[in-house]
Design an enzyme around this catalytic site. Structure first.
Site, PDB file in Angstrom:
ATOM      1  N   ARG A   1       2.648  -9.739  13.047  1.00 27.89           N
ATOM      2  CA  ARG A   1       2.164  -8.450  12.544  1.00 27.89           C
ATOM      3  C   ARG A   1       0.830  -8.619  11.821  1.00 27.89           C
ATOM      4  NH1 ARG A   1       6.768  -5.900   9.022  1.00 27.89           N
ATOM      5  NH2 ARG A   1       5.336  -4.136   8.939  1.00 27.89           N
TER       6      ARG A   1
ATOM      7  N   ARG B   1      16.002  -8.880   7.526  1.00 27.00           N
ATOM      8  CA  ARG B   1      15.725  -8.116   8.740  1.00 27.00           C
ATOM      9  C   ARG B   1      14.756  -8.876   9.646  1.00 27.00           C
ATOM     10  NH1 ARG B   1      14.357  -2.408   5.855  1.00 27.00           N
ATOM     11  NH2 ARG B   1      12.779  -3.786   4.987  1.00 27.00           N
TER      12      ARG B   1
ATOM     13  N   ARG C   1      12.740 -10.503   1.131  1.00 24.94           N
ATOM     14  CA  ARG C   1      13.408  -9.197   1.195  1.00 24.94           C
ATOM     15  C   ARG C   1      14.807  -9.333   1.798  1.00 24.94           C
ATOM     16  NH1 ARG C   1       8.933  -5.091   3.862  1.00 24.94           N
ATOM     17  NH2 ARG C   1       7.478  -4.969   2.114  1.00 24.94           N
TER      18      ARG C   1
ATOM     19  N   ARG D   1      -5.793   3.405  11.568  1.00 26.05           N
ATOM     20  CA  ARG D   1      -5.443   1.994  11.757  1.00 26.05           C
ATOM     21  C   ARG D   1      -6.527   1.221  12.496  1.00 26.05           C
ATOM     22  NH1 ARG D   1      -0.056   0.748  10.800  1.00 26.05           N
ATOM     23  NH2 ARG D   1       1.370   2.520  10.628  1.00 26.05           N
TER      24      ARG D   1
ATOM     25  N   LYS E   1       0.814  -1.223   0.000  1.00 22.90           N
ATOM     26  CA  LYS E   1       0.000   0.000   0.000  1.00 22.90           C
ATOM     27  C   LYS E   1       0.844   1.268   0.000  1.00 22.90           C
ATOM     28  CE  LYS E   1      -0.962   0.158   4.997  1.00 22.90           C
ATOM     29  NZ  LYS E   1      -0.241  -1.066   5.366  1.00 22.90           N
TER      30      LYS E   1
END
Length: 214
Positions: free
Chosen positions: A171, A160, A127, A88, A13
């Site tokens: 998350r 990471r 990633r 949120r 997003k």
């Protein structure tokens, strides 16, 4: 045009919000950027936010809303804005709606970039970030020329902690509990549009433009 971008962490997003803002010639607004700008400029609101952050706490919704409303009151927001990462939660969405109504505004579109959890875990697990210069890569979509080595500075690349599968799953749990109800909230306001976020970045962007009629 006043737009809210919705989507799970890793759904893309932020990328789409920036592209959309550029295309429409309106600001891309994230609460993180607002906090940093106000703290850097030493504003009264920035000082209040910094006090909470320095104490290791979250900035209260009421103060976050003050900062957001201050930002959209600036001249560059007269033709609209793209919110990224705000609101949120339902209480934030309700408070924003009330504040906008008070100044004669409303959200035109809430864009939900829909990506299954499994895809997000796989996407973020690919990633890699450079320890030296901060450059980012993806093993599938934007791989470095040499495995494990940064193209830019030849530093070492690492996965990471935020992108490790166990962290991503946590998350996503938080997202589903707190943020996904916003989809129902904006659907009830007849301003929700949904796009398949599993497609190529360019395809997703073109789909959003089509849905918004721009």
């Amino acid at each position: 045009m006043k737009i809210i971008m919705l989507g799970a962490p890793g759904a893309g997003k932020g990328t789409q919000a920036k592209r959309l803002a550029d295309r429409l010639g309106i600001p891309h607004i994230s609460t993180g950027d607002i906090f940093r700008a106000n703290i850097k400029n030493g504003t009264d609101l920035g000082k209040k936010a910094k006090a909470f952050m320095d104490a290791g706490g979250l900035v209260p919704d009421s103060l976050t809303l003050e900062l957001v409303m201050d930002r959209i009151g600036q001249e560059d927001c007269k033709d609209g804005y793209v919110f990224d990462g705000f609101p949120r939660t339902i209480p934030q969405a309700e408070a924003l709606e009330s504040a906008l109504t008070a100044i004669g505004q409303k959200i035109d579109f809430a864009v939900d970039i829909d990506v299954p959890d499994e895809n997000i875990v796989n996407r973020m697990g690919g990633r890699r970030a450079c320890l030296q210069c901060g450059a980012t890569y993806h093993l599938v979509y934007a791989a470095p020329k040499k495995e494990g080595v940064c193209d830019r500075c030849e530093g070492s690349l690492t996965l990471r902690d935020d992108d490790k599968p166990e962290t991503v799953k946590k998350r996503l749990e938080v997202y589903h509990q707190q943020t996904q109800p916003l989809i129902d909230f904006y659907q009830s306001r007849d301003c929700l549009v949904r796009v398949d976020g599993t497609k190529d970045v360019e395809e997703v962007f073109l789909s959003i433009l089509e849905l918004l009629g721009v």
